[in-house]
Design a protein around this motif. Structure first.
Motif, PDB file in Angstrom:
ATOM      1  N   GLU A   1     -43.729  57.102  27.150  1.00  0.00           N
ATOM      2  CA  GLU A   1     -43.840  56.699  28.553  1.00  0.00           C
ATOM      3  C   GLU A   1     -45.057  55.808  28.740  1.00  0.00           C
ATOM      4  O   GLU A   1     -46.170  56.167  28.329  1.00  0.00           O
ATOM      5  CB  GLU A   1     -43.976  57.952  29.414  1.00  0.00           C
ATOM      6  N   ILE A   2     -44.850  54.666  29.366  1.00  0.00           N
ATOM      7  CA  ILE A   2     -45.963  53.751  29.642  1.00  0.00           C
ATOM      8  C   ILE A   2     -46.927  54.407  30.624  1.00  0.00           C
ATOM      9  O   ILE A   2     -46.524  54.938  31.653  1.00  0.00           O
ATOM     10  CB  ILE A   2     -45.456  52.418  30.220  1.00  0.00           C
ATOM     11  N   LEU A   3     -48.211  54.344  30.269  1.00  0.00           N
ATOM     12  CA  LEU A   3     -49.263  54.828  31.166  1.00  0.00           C
ATOM     13  C   LEU A   3     -49.996  53.677  31.842  1.00  0.00           C
ATOM     14  O   LEU A   3     -50.386  53.782  32.994  1.00  0.00           O
ATOM     15  CB  LEU A   3     -50.266  55.695  30.388  1.00  0.00           C
ATOM     16  N   GLN A   4     -50.181  52.589  31.084  1.00  0.00           N
ATOM     17  CA  GLN A   4     -50.932  51.453  31.618  1.00  0.00           C
ATOM     18  C   GLN A   4     -50.567  50.189  30.852  1.00  0.00           C
ATOM     19  O   GLN A   4     -50.312  50.243  29.650  1.00  0.00           O
ATOM     20  CB  GLN A   4     -52.433  51.730  31.465  1.00  0.00           C
ATOM     21  N   VAL A   5     -50.555  49.062  31.544  1.00  0.00           N
ATOM     22  CA  VAL A   5     -50.279  47.763  30.928  1.00  0.00           C
ATOM     23  C   VAL A   5     -51.403  46.813  31.320  1.00  0.00           C
ATOM     24  O   VAL A   5     -51.722  46.674  32.503  1.00  0.00           O
ATOM     25  CB  VAL A   5     -48.910  47.212  31.396  1.00  0.00           C
ATOM     26  N   THR A   6     -52.009  46.172  30.301  1.00  0.00           N
ATOM     27  CA  THR A   6     -53.126  45.272  30.549  1.00  0.00           C
ATOM     28  C   THR A   6     -52.876  43.927  29.875  1.00  0.00           C
ATOM     29  O   THR A   6     -53.045  43.797  28.658  1.00  0.00           O
ATOM     30  CB  THR A   6     -54.445  45.883  30.019  1.00  0.00           C
ATOM     31  N   PRO A   7     -52.467  42.909  30.650  1.00  0.00           N
ATOM     32  CA  PRO A   7     -52.321  41.569  30.067  1.00  0.00           C
ATOM     33  C   PRO A   7     -53.693  40.991  29.708  1.00  0.00           C
ATOM     34  O   PRO A   7     -54.649  41.122  30.476  1.00  0.00           O
ATOM     35  CB  PRO A   7     -51.665  40.759  31.183  1.00  0.00           C
ATOM     36  N   LYS A   8     -53.783  40.387  28.521  1.00  0.00           N
ATOM     37  CA  LYS A   8     -55.020  39.762  28.049  1.00  0.00           C
ATOM     38  C   LYS A   8     -54.663  38.425  27.422  1.00  0.00           C
ATOM     39  O   LYS A   8     -53.493  38.180  27.100  1.00  0.00           O
ATOM     40  CB  LYS A   8     -55.710  40.663  27.018  1.00  0.00           C
ATOM     41  N   PRO A   9     -55.643  37.561  27.208  1.00  0.00           N
ATOM     42  CA  PRO A   9     -55.343  36.268  26.579  1.00  0.00           C
ATOM     43  C   PRO A   9     -54.687  36.406  25.201  1.00  0.00           C
ATOM     44  O   PRO A   9     -53.879  35.573  24.805  1.00  0.00           O
ATOM     45  CB  PRO A   9     -56.714  35.588  26.466  1.00  0.00           C
ATOM     46  N   SER A  10     -55.013  37.486  24.480  1.00  0.00           N
ATOM     47  CA  SER A  10     -54.482  37.663  23.125  1.00  0.00           C
ATOM     48  C   SER A  10     -53.133  38.375  23.095  1.00  0.00           C
ATOM     49  O   SER A  10     -52.567  38.601  22.032  1.00  0.00           O
ATOM     50  CB  SER A  10     -55.484  38.457  22.283  1.00  0.00           C
ATOM     51  N   GLY A  11     -52.607  38.755  24.246  1.00  0.00           N
ATOM     52  CA  GLY A  11     -51.344  39.493  24.325  1.00  0.00           C
ATOM     53  C   GLY A  11     -51.450  40.574  25.381  1.00  0.00           C
ATOM     54  O   GLY A  11     -52.441  40.653  26.098  1.00  0.00           O
ATOM     55  N   THR A  12     -50.452  41.398  25.467  1.00  0.00           N
ATOM     56  CA  THR A  12     -50.445  42.465  26.469  1.00  0.00           C
ATOM     57  C   THR A  12     -50.611  43.812  25.786  1.00  0.00           C
ATOM     58  O   THR A  12     -49.855  44.148  24.874  1.00  0.00           O
ATOM     59  CB  THR A  12     -49.126  42.453  27.272  1.00  0.00           C
ATOM     60  N   GLU A  13     -51.624  44.570  26.230  1.00  0.00           N
ATOM     61  CA  GLU A  13     -51.835  45.918  25.712  1.00  0.00           C
ATOM     62  C   GLU A  13     -51.019  46.902  26.541  1.00  0.00           C
ATOM     63  O   GLU A  13     -51.110  46.910  27.769  1.00  0.00           O
ATOM     64  CB  GLU A  13     -53.309  46.313  25.786  1.00  0.00           C
ATOM     65  N   VAL A  14     -50.235  47.720  25.846  1.00  0.00           N
ATOM     66  CA  VAL A  14     -49.415  48.730  26.508  1.00  0.00           C
ATOM     67  C   VAL A  14     -49.875  50.087  26.003  1.00  0.00           C
ATOM     68  O   VAL A  14     -49.765  50.381  24.808  1.00  0.00           O
ATOM     69  CB  VAL A  14     -47.905  48.521  26.202  1.00  0.00           C
TER      70      VAL A  14
END
Length: 182
Positions: free
Chosen positions: A56-69
């Motif tokens: 289950e996704i808890l948090q999604v953080t878009p960044k210049p190097s990609g998206t951290e899930v």
């Protein structure tokens, strides 16, 4: 239809129902025995190995190097979909190339991922430091939201998530019979 033909159709349908959503190309080389516990115990030995996880996704953080899930791991069931359970081996982070919109890939959504282990990374959760296994994602499958349509004899119809309605006397009796109390 002959007995052999019927058996063949039945087996084919059974296999389709159990088939993974992960494309074959991404499954090749994945070590399905590798666990989060293995990564915590031996991060260097796990580095570069490919694994399949879900949760289950808890948090999604878009960044210049990609998206951290950030994902709360759940055991995988049919078709490699995360099971609906409170059982979990922990959290992990998968970094996907490109932009994944947090409005779509939001908290509570279920995912199945194939990724290469990059190691571990300490991050805060509240006031404690948690060591996250870190994966570089190869493939991510976003599952459709689950919808409840019935509970035994009770049909929910278009009842919105989080809403309720009173049960009828007939529904209460039917649930009682279902559980052996009526």
């Amino acid at each position: 239809m002959g007995r052999r033909s019927a058996l063949g159709v039945t087996l084919s349908l059974a296999l389709v129902g159990c088939a993974s959503v992960i494309p074959h190309d991404f499954q090749a080389g994945a070590d399905r025995t590798l666990t989060l516990t293995d990564i915590w115990a031996r991060p260097e030995a796990s580095r570069g190995r490919t694994m399949v996880l879900g949760g289950e996704i808890l948090q999604v953080t878009p960044k210049p190097s990609g998206t951290e899930v950030e994902v709360l791991e759940r055991p995988l069931g049919r078709q490699d979909r995360p099971e609906e359970t409170d059982e979990s081996r922990g959290r992990f982070i998968v970094v996907m190339d490109g932009f994944l919109d947090p409005a779509i890939y939001g908290p509570g959504r279920e995912v199945t991922v194939v990724g290469d282990v990059e190691g571990v990374t300490p991050r805060p959760i509240g006031e404690v430091t948690y060591t996250f296994p870190l994966l570089r994602g190869r493939y991510l499958h976003l599952w459709p939201k689950r919808q409840r349509v019935a509970y035994g004899p009770v049909r929910l119809g278009r009842l919105a998530e989080g809403r309720w309605r009173a049960l009828t006397a007939r529904e209460i009796e039917a649930i009682g019979r279902l559980h052996g109390t009526g």
